[in-house]
Design an enzyme around this catalytic site. Sequence first.
Site, PDB file in Angstrom:
ATOM      1  CB  SER A  59      -0.826   0.075   1.312  1.00  0.00           C
ATOM      2  OG  SER A  59      -1.828   1.027   1.125  1.00  0.00           O
ATOM      3  CG  ASN A  60      -0.592   4.697  -1.309  1.00  0.00           C
ATOM      4  OD1 ASN A  60      -1.136   5.462  -0.489  1.00  0.00           O
ATOM      5  ND2 ASN A  60      -0.769   3.974  -2.331  1.00  0.00           N
ATOM      6  N   PRO A  61       1.128   5.543   1.780  1.00  0.00           N
ATOM      7  CG  PRO A  61       3.141   6.899   2.636  1.00  0.00           C
ATOM      8  CD  PRO A  61       2.428   5.905   1.394  1.00  0.00           C
ATOM      9  CB  SER A  62      -2.822   7.843   0.335  1.00  0.00           C
ATOM     10  OG  SER A  62      -3.930   8.713   0.354  1.00  0.00           O
ATOM     11  CB  ALA A  97      -2.428   7.197  -3.358  1.00  0.00           C
TER      12      ALA A  97
END
Length: 212
Positions: A25-28, A92
């Site tokens: 995943s990503n930090p959005s 994101a």
Amino acid sequence: MAKNLNCLISAGPTREWIDPVRFISNPSSGKMGYALAKEAKKRGFVVNLVTGPVSIKAVDGITVKQVETAEEMRIAMIENYDTADLVLMCAAVSDHRPKFKWHQKKKKIEFPKNIEMIPNEDILEQLGRKKKKFQTLVGFAAETENGAQNALMKLKKKNLDWIALNDVSNSSIGFNSDFNEITLFSSGGKIAKLAFSSKEELATQMFELILK
Ligand code: C5P
């Protein structure tokens, strides 16, 4: 007021599962997308929000569809697209997903050294191909270098009306921060720099420019 107009917004990250307990995943945080959804509601739009997993409370009077993977987000966006007058693709989205998802948790000793990844479909590009004359399509570009150049390339490639560029190399703005700094580019050649502000304030300024 935008009475009887529909606004479709995506927010937050996507999760691409490796096995039942691990994902990419990503930090959005979803804060920008939720701020846009609130602003759209304030301006009288009927709002549909498609959101990846975030820890923000749902907004009253907004229809929220919760999704996890990029493919689930793509399906939800397509389902709501044809009736949307304004579309803000703020999520994101993971560009790739593991080719295989294991149905059982992989034990530490059997965890693979390499995970084969395959590309996810570009949701925004797909929406751009289907865009009708009455629709306004807005994308986001989170860049760490050559921001303007990359944003303008994406504006064209994805057939967008506007693209909002933010510099994610600066940790005081962008991902997971309450603040942001945006440069908006339009397909007609307009450029607007929206100075460092809260994401709520930037959402207000973005709507002012886009609805002009
Ligand atoms: O090409 P890039 O991923 O930087 O483009 C960012 C824009 O494209 C964002 O608006 C994002 O929501 C969207 N996007 C998408 N589907 C993907 C990847 C990005 O809709 N698979």
